[in-house]
Scaffold this active site. Structure first.
Site, PDB file in Angstrom:
ATOM      1  N   ARG A  43       4.308  10.446  -5.329  1.00 57.48           N
ATOM      2  CA  ARG A  43       5.867  10.666  -5.109  1.00 57.48           C
ATOM      3  C   ARG A  43       6.604  10.385  -6.382  1.00 57.48           C
ATOM      4  O   ARG A  43       6.251  10.319  -7.556  1.00 57.48           O
ATOM      5  CB  ARG A  43       6.162  10.355  -3.875  1.00 57.48           C
ATOM      6  CG  ARG A  43       5.619  11.360  -2.835  1.00 57.48           C
ATOM      7  CD  ARG A  43       5.837  11.245  -1.371  1.00 57.48           C
ATOM      8  NE  ARG A  43       5.408   9.771  -0.883  1.00 57.48           N
ATOM      9  CZ  ARG A  43       4.340   9.632  -0.014  1.00 57.48           C
ATOM     10  NH1 ARG A  43       3.550  10.535   0.147  1.00 57.48           N
ATOM     11  NH2 ARG A  43       3.916   8.247   0.131  1.00 57.48           N
TER      12      ARG A  43
ATOM     13  N   THR B   6      -4.232   0.466   5.233  1.00 60.89           N
ATOM     14  CA  THR B   6      -4.653  -0.303   4.133  1.00 60.89           C
ATOM     15  C   THR B   6      -3.866  -1.307   3.913  1.00 60.89           C
ATOM     16  O   THR B   6      -2.519  -1.444   3.937  1.00 60.89           O
ATOM     17  CB  THR B   6      -4.693   0.577   2.978  1.00 60.89           C
ATOM     18  OG1 THR B   6      -5.494   1.540   3.194  1.00 60.89           O
ATOM     19  CG2 THR B   6      -5.517  -0.228   1.836  1.00 60.89           C
TER      20      THR B   6
ATOM     21  N   HIS C  10       0.765  -1.176  -0.133  1.00 63.82           N
ATOM     22  CA  HIS C  10       0.127  -0.144  -0.138  1.00 63.82           C
ATOM     23  C   HIS C  10       0.905   1.141   0.082  1.00 63.82           C
ATOM     24  O   HIS C  10       0.607   2.124  -0.802  1.00 63.82           O
ATOM     25  CB  HIS C  10      -1.032   0.021   1.359  1.00 63.82           C
ATOM     26  CG  HIS C  10      -1.655   1.213   1.374  1.00 63.82           C
ATOM     27  ND1 HIS C  10      -2.720   1.858   0.374  1.00 63.82           N
ATOM     28  CD2 HIS C  10      -1.533   2.323   2.343  1.00 63.82           C
ATOM     29  CE1 HIS C  10      -2.974   3.011   0.940  1.00 63.82           C
ATOM     30  NE2 HIS C  10      -2.629   3.130   2.079  1.00 63.82           N
TER      31      HIS C  10
END
Lengths: 416, 416
Positions: A142, A349, A133
């Site tokens: 990014r 997550t 995740h």
């Protein structure tokens, strides 16, 4: 072990489970409860009838309560003994099995029961402990070549979340509003989120208050963890993207989080311990641990549009965590941060390595670039009004099944 | 207005104040209290004696309590009327003034009293609403030419903090431990923070529970704010620097925050309303407001080394906020995030425009480049073990003084 209560082979609530929750019985009476198959058992009345009399340390009816906190605070030796006693009572030929009158008063069918929040949550923390995740998010927002930030493999990154808006499964959620900054727009705009998302998580609940300045080691952590619930960390991606630098998620997360109503104890999950990934680079001494601290728990999430049928969006597993719960709790408290009974610590997550195992719409639709196709051909990049999101989790091994049931919620339009 | 209780002209607790807190009287009895001069008044006994009988909506003795929450939840019309009634009772020639026996039982000297946390804080949020502070931090750690991040002037940036570790003034704090990454070191190291800091802040406390999905407008916000306390948001800069990207402060802040024991009501601060800065660019409609929403409150922070005398480090003012409390609360709830009675919302470090008005050691010593010199010649870049940090705040105008007293704490070494 065979219970006198019949249930299907695929029931999450087998005799091996014995979870704890809080129920409204017949719309009038609230008490702590357990569940076997499709039967919910009123523990306050079971206690009153004397069935739990020989459990050491259970001197009051802590089940006559609106939350599990008082029960949980008794600590593992007591809560574990209570669970074993209940398990024994639910076996064929037990004292209870033969007591029709008690059964009539303590046992309720699912449709006679509404589940409430199992615990009062004084503090809620969300971790970010699934490597895939973190990599997915890093790749999207990014630098794909350096998807993981420098600190990620050295500490379980986490942040404090909003405790007030944690609600039990079945509670509808209003679409949050907030500021977003559309790409290339000169200024932010205000309105309902257009990127509402779920996050498929597990969360653990602790059983003690500690003093400020004290820490809980990885060794001590399991003794402090009462059990686990499924956790949906609702997220508004567009709000989050505009607000989160430099102090982290705020309105993008604080409007709601949903939990499953049954807390599954660590004891029930004991048979499903498994190895975690090798941690490389080596972690600092306070984060080292011995033994298997991961759990093999299958998890899935499905989406049901209004007037439609459920489409399974992803299947993953709790064992896909880089950081385990003991490390999370040790890290959280190493600063001297005190914990409180009922505190909830979510995993972040949980995404596996393949796209079918990603735990959020953000990842499944890859920022909306590859919308998910529902059963009726509708497409979804994010969650729309009227959509129902359902998460499930269970562990299964050698004929033993222990599960969480589900955490489900429907999205309503924003309040005006 | 003149009270029959004598107090000095420089007392924060004049007849114009009438703050609320929770006290242990004579080491044996806990109740809600108010203070005038150096006298602490037991409100539970005052209620029992019938002095508050004619306040509408005060049908129970909510002062017989360990926190102010029950009292606060009665809402402004009641809490405001209670305050006015107490003020009236404390005036010369009042019914109480003539009742020596009641005075004897309700009035306590400071040394007979220990103050407790005034409220139970279900949720704590810290904002980042002083422009100069945000600019200083941006200059030091990011880009001096673009010190403010793009979102900063569009929304009051904030994050959820740790509620469990908020403690009342006088509680000593153990130096936190954690991971830090020394510059150019190949890997992080573990140990006590070497950059322990304070942050000089104000915090407001709310008086109601709202439903999820609902918002509080800037117009409605003041009705929901009970009062204010001084707030020291202790921070471990080296821990924070290594952990905070991307999800915000965590262990760098969660080990402790300190509050002053007396909650000063918005009503008491009414005479000190003042204009805030012009907000440019214009804010989105949900953040607009009318009238003066800032308050002219002088604040200061001092450092006392063990065996030394206090050195005033900085003087600033609460009016140096870019975002006011109404905007903060409106923003926080615009997502539909529900609030709870006793929630605490802190301002963020309050720095003025000149170096003598910076509200943290980080800024005062400019990352340690310019250590502060104490009275005995010792230098400080950050806070050392044995140091005591004291914050004070008061408003003064036309002979009226309303203040907060102080929030003070001493730093102890890390627990082993």
């Amino acid at each position: 072990m065979k219970s006198f209560v019949n249930y299907s082979e695929t029931s999450d609530f087998s005799i091996h489970n014995i979870p704890f929750g809080v129920a409204v019985f017949n719309k009038e009476y609230i008490a702590c409860a357990t569940r076997i198959g499709d039967i919910v058992v009123d523990l306050a009345t079971l206690y009153d009838f004397g069935f739990l009399d020989d459990v050491d340390g259970l001197s009051e009816n802590v089940f006559e309560a609106y939350t599990l906190n008082e029960f949980i605070e008794l600590g593992k030796p007591v809560t574990s003994a209570v669970r074993l006693k209940i398990q024994e009572l639910l076996l064929e030929d037990s004292l209870l099995a033969k007591d029709e009158k008690s059964i009539e008063q303590c046992f309720f069918e699912l449709d006679q029961v509404k589940m409430l929040m199992p615990v009062h949550v004084p503090n809620y923390t969300d971790f970010y402990s699934s490597e895939q995740h973190a990599r997915n998010v890093g790749e999207m927002f990014r630098d794909p070549a350096n998807a993981l930030l420098p600190n990620w493999k050295h500490l379980p990154v986490g942040y404090h979340g909003r405790a007030s808006s944690i609600v039990v499964s079945g509670t509808d959620i209003h679409r949050p509003k907030g500021q977003t900054k559309p790409k290339d727009a000169p200024a932010p705009v205000f309105g309902p989120t257009r990127q509402l998302d779920f996050e498929l998580e597990m969360a653990f609940i602790v059983n003690r208050n500690t003093e400020m300045g004290e820490s809980i080691s990885t060794e001590q952590a399991e003794e402090a963890i009462f059990g686990l619930v499924l956790f949906n960390d609702w997220s508004a991606r567009d709000i989050q993207a505009w607000e989160y630098v430099p102090l982290g998620p705020f309105l993008g997360k604080n409007f709601a989080s949903s939990v499953s109503p049954w807390v599954v104890t660590l004891e029930a999950l004991e048979p499903f311990r498994t190895e975690g990934p090798i941690q490389d680079p080596a972690v600092l001494p306070y984060l080292t641990f011995t033994g298997n601290k991961h759990y093999d728990i299958s998890m899935e999430v499905g989406l049901t549009p209004s007037h439609g049928t459920e489409k399974t969006l992803a299947k993953t597993n709790f064992r896909h965590m880089y950081w385990n719960m003991c490390q999370q709790l040790a890290h959280h408290t190493v600063s001297g941060c005190n914990i409180e009974v009922g505190d909830l610590y979510a995993s972040g997550t949980i995404s596996g390595n393949s796209p079918e195992s990603f735990g959020s719409m953000l990842e499944l639709s890859w920022k909306g670039e590859n919308p998910v196709v529902l059963n009726d051909g509708q497409k979804r990049s994010f969650i729309e009004d009227g959509d129902t999101v359902t998460m499930r989790g269970y562990a299964q091994k050698e004929g033993i099944r222990v599960g969480f049931g589900e955490v489900v919620a429907t999205i309503l339009p924003s309040k005006v």
